[in-house]
Design a protein around this motif. Structure first.
Motif, PDB file in Angstrom:
ATOM      1  N   GLU A   1     -31.985  77.242  10.566  1.00  0.00           N
ATOM      2  CA  GLU A   1     -32.944  76.580  11.914  1.00  0.00           C
ATOM      3  C   GLU A   1     -31.965  76.207  12.830  1.00  0.00           C
ATOM      4  OE1 GLU A   1     -32.218  73.007   9.010  1.00  0.00           O
ATOM      5  OE2 GLU A   1     -32.322  75.244   8.756  1.00  0.00           O
TER       6      GLU A   1
ATOM      7  N   ASP B   1     -32.753  73.118  15.464  1.00  0.00           N
ATOM      8  CA  ASP B   1     -34.436  72.747  15.351  1.00  0.00           C
ATOM      9  C   ASP B   1     -34.906  71.935  14.046  1.00  0.00           C
ATOM     10  OD1 ASP B   1     -37.146  73.301  15.543  1.00  0.00           O
ATOM     11  OD2 ASP B   1     -37.074  75.113  16.586  1.00  0.00           O
TER      12      ASP B   1
ATOM     13  N   SER C   1     -44.731  75.593  20.025  1.00  0.00           N
ATOM     14  CA  SER C   1     -43.741  75.975  20.938  1.00  0.00           C
ATOM     15  C   SER C   1     -44.357  76.290  22.144  1.00  0.00           C
ATOM     16  CB  SER C   1     -43.410  77.432  20.193  1.00  0.00           C
ATOM     17  OG  SER C   1     -42.889  77.569  18.889  1.00  0.00           O
TER      18      SER C   1
ATOM     19  N   ASP D   1     -42.549  78.099  25.417  1.00  0.00           N
ATOM     20  CA  ASP D   1     -40.912  78.218  25.218  1.00  0.00           C
ATOM     21  C   ASP D   1     -41.033  79.653  24.536  1.00  0.00           C
ATOM     22  OD1 ASP D   1     -38.379  78.197  24.718  1.00  0.00           O
ATOM     23  OD2 ASP D   1     -38.256  76.042  24.301  1.00  0.00           O
TER      24      ASP D   1
ATOM     25  N   ASP E   1     -38.316  81.631  24.304  1.00  0.00           N
ATOM     26  CA  ASP E   1     -37.039  81.475  23.519  1.00  0.00           C
ATOM     27  C   ASP E   1     -37.079  80.828  22.007  1.00  0.00           C
ATOM     28  OD1 ASP E   1     -34.131  81.958  23.232  1.00  0.00           O
ATOM     29  OD2 ASP E   1     -34.074  79.793  23.479  1.00  0.00           O
ATOM     30  N   ARG E   2     -37.714  79.560  22.166  1.00  0.00           N
ATOM     31  CA  ARG E   2     -37.730  78.694  20.977  1.00  0.00           C
ATOM     32  C   ARG E   2     -38.679  79.387  19.897  1.00  0.00           C
ATOM     33  NH1 ARG E   2     -34.663  75.258  18.694  1.00  0.00           N
ATOM     34  NH2 ARG E   2     -34.181  74.641  21.089  1.00  0.00           N
ATOM     35  N   LYS E   3     -39.957  79.894  20.649  1.00  0.00           N
ATOM     36  CA  LYS E   3     -40.910  80.559  19.608  1.00  0.00           C
ATOM     37  C   LYS E   3     -40.385  81.930  18.882  1.00  0.00           C
ATOM     38  CE  LYS E   3     -45.458  82.434  19.578  1.00  0.00           C
ATOM     39  NZ  LYS E   3     -46.862  82.807  20.301  1.00  0.00           N
TER      40      LYS E   3
ATOM     41  N   HIS F   1     -37.156  82.230  18.143  1.00  0.00           N
ATOM     42  CA  HIS F   1     -36.208  81.811  17.064  1.00  0.00           C
ATOM     43  C   HIS F   1     -37.039  81.316  15.911  1.00  0.00           C
ATOM     44  CE1 HIS F   1     -33.009  79.612  15.143  1.00  0.00           C
ATOM     45  NE2 HIS F   1     -33.657  78.301  15.334  1.00  0.00           N
ATOM     46  N   ARG F   2     -38.077  80.613  16.091  1.00  0.00           N
ATOM     47  CA  ARG F   2     -38.878  80.104  15.101  1.00  0.00           C
ATOM     48  C   ARG F   2     -39.472  81.462  14.237  1.00  0.00           C
ATOM     49  NH1 ARG F   2     -41.642  74.762  17.611  1.00  0.00           N
ATOM     50  NH2 ARG F   2     -39.722  73.529  17.267  1.00  0.00           N
TER      51      ARG F   2
ATOM     52  N   HIS G   1     -28.742  75.773  26.253  1.00  0.00           N
ATOM     53  CA  HIS G   1     -29.843  75.059  25.900  1.00  0.00           C
ATOM     54  C   HIS G   1     -30.607  76.055  25.291  1.00  0.00           C
ATOM     55  CE1 HIS G   1     -28.920  71.964  28.556  1.00  0.00           C
ATOM     56  NE2 HIS G   1     -28.975  72.766  29.687  1.00  0.00           N
ATOM     57  N   HIS G   2     -30.508  77.110  24.961  1.00  0.00           N
ATOM     58  CA  HIS G   2     -31.313  78.159  24.313  1.00  0.00           C
ATOM     59  C   HIS G   2     -31.479  77.987  22.811  1.00  0.00           C
ATOM     60  CE1 HIS G   2     -27.355  80.000  24.187  1.00  0.00           C
ATOM     61  NE2 HIS G   2     -27.832  80.892  23.139  1.00  0.00           N
ATOM     62  N   ALA G   3     -32.308  78.238  22.101  1.00  0.00           N
ATOM     63  CA  ALA G   3     -32.479  77.805  20.666  1.00  0.00           C
ATOM     64  C   ALA G   3     -31.421  78.540  19.698  1.00  0.00           C
ATOM     65  CB  ALA G   3     -33.861  78.455  20.214  1.00  0.00           C
TER      66      ALA G   3
END
Length: 313
Positions: free
Chosen positions: A16, A19, A52, A55, A57-59, A61-62, A254-256
């Motif tokens: 993770e 996160d 998410s 976002d 980028d975050r999505k 990653h998840r 700042h990226h995931a």
């Protein structure tokens, strides 16, 4: 930077990364099967991906981390059966199928995944995630560059610097898949020329160089011996220096998957015997380890700990 105890800095695998909500869901997914647990786990994944929002980028990653966690289970199929029109369920299932195909060498359900992702893309025209999965499927099928670049451009229309999409293209254009060394380098150089300094893709160039290094290490013999010179040659030294310049200030990351990119940077710096600079990267990582590229040296946790001790000395 504040001081951390030895316990806090102990090397540990954390897919993770930073996160925390994702980490909590992963903990639940690792619980032994119990009656009614499937619905709970599916609900947690659904809530996490809904949270998410836009976002992307975050999505991404998840979705990618969840897919790695559940690929050996039937949770993706359970969620898709419960919510067959849910775009997140479709994306997770498609990503899992891509991972499974990479392991077994075939993708018998590819058309069903493509059809479902196209429907999800139509229902959510701003979301690049279904298109990233489509890109991954086309890559696994070794489709023509015309088809692959078509999906690639659909991703870019929605998220210009989508990290997962760039990594997919990096693999597809490599000599090991459907491209060549020249095509791969042209792709990287074109991206580098336009890339903002804080884009989620800032680790792309060093990732490519590190893949090359790891490949030669794996071959062994003279190839492995020559690999050690890579970081002294322009083809390795220049990407390493540019990556260090971009990532030396953690406040700009700042990226995931920033900690994953920093793992690559630490690995390359140690391989290049630039241990003083690597020490600063290890301090930023605080013991958060990614399996790759450390698994090229054996057990990733042991390899990371050896490298961090070496940098400290």
């Amino acid at each position: 930077m504040p001081l951390f105890t030895t316990r806090q800095r102990k090397a540990r695998l954390m897919p993770e990364l930073d996160d925390q909500p994702l980490g909590k869901v992963l903990k639940s997914l690792r619980q032994p099967p119990m009656p009614g647990m499937t619905d709970v786990q599916v609900g947690l994944m659904a809530q996490l991906l809904d949270a998410s929002h836009r976002d992307w980028d975050r999505k991404a990653h998840r979705v990618s981390v969840l897919a790695q966690c559940v690929m050996a289970s039937q949770l993706p199929e359970a969620w898709l059966a419960r919510d067959p029109h849910d775009a997140n369920a479709i994306a997770l299932h498609g990503w899992v199928e891509c991972l499974r195909a990479a392991r077994r060498g075939s993708m018998p359900g590819a058309q069903e995944v493509l059809d479902a992702c196209h429907r999800a893309a139509d229902d959510h025209p701003d979301d690049p995630t279904p298109w990233v999965v489509i890109l991954g499927v086309l890559r696994r099928l070794r489709c023509s560059q015309r088809e692959v670049f078509w999906a690639w451009n659909e991703v870019l229309r929605r998220d210009r610097w989508h990290r997962q999409a760039y990594l997919q293209m990096l693999g597809y254009l490599s000599p090991a898949e459907c491209g060549s060394h020249m095509q791969m380098m042209d792709f990287i150089e074109t991206a580098q020329a336009r890339m903002p300094p804080t884009a989620p893709t800032i680790g792309l160039e060093l990732t490519a160089a590190t893949r090359q290094y790891v490949k030669h290490l794996g071959i062994g013999g003279p190839s492995a011996l020559l690999a050690k010179d890579q970081w002294r040659q322009p083809a390795g030294a220049s990407p390493l220096q540019r990556s260090l310049d971009r990532q030396r200030d953690p406040a700009r990351l700042h990226h995931a998957a920033a900690l994953a990119d920093l793992n690559v940077l630490a690995f390359a710096l140690v391989a290049a015997h630039r241990t003083a600079e690597a020490n600063g990267v290890f301090a930023t990582l605080r013991g958060v380890v990614t399996p790759w590229p450390w698994n090229a040296l054996g057990d990733p946790l042991m390899a990371y700990e050896r490298a961090s001790r070496r940098a400290l000395r």
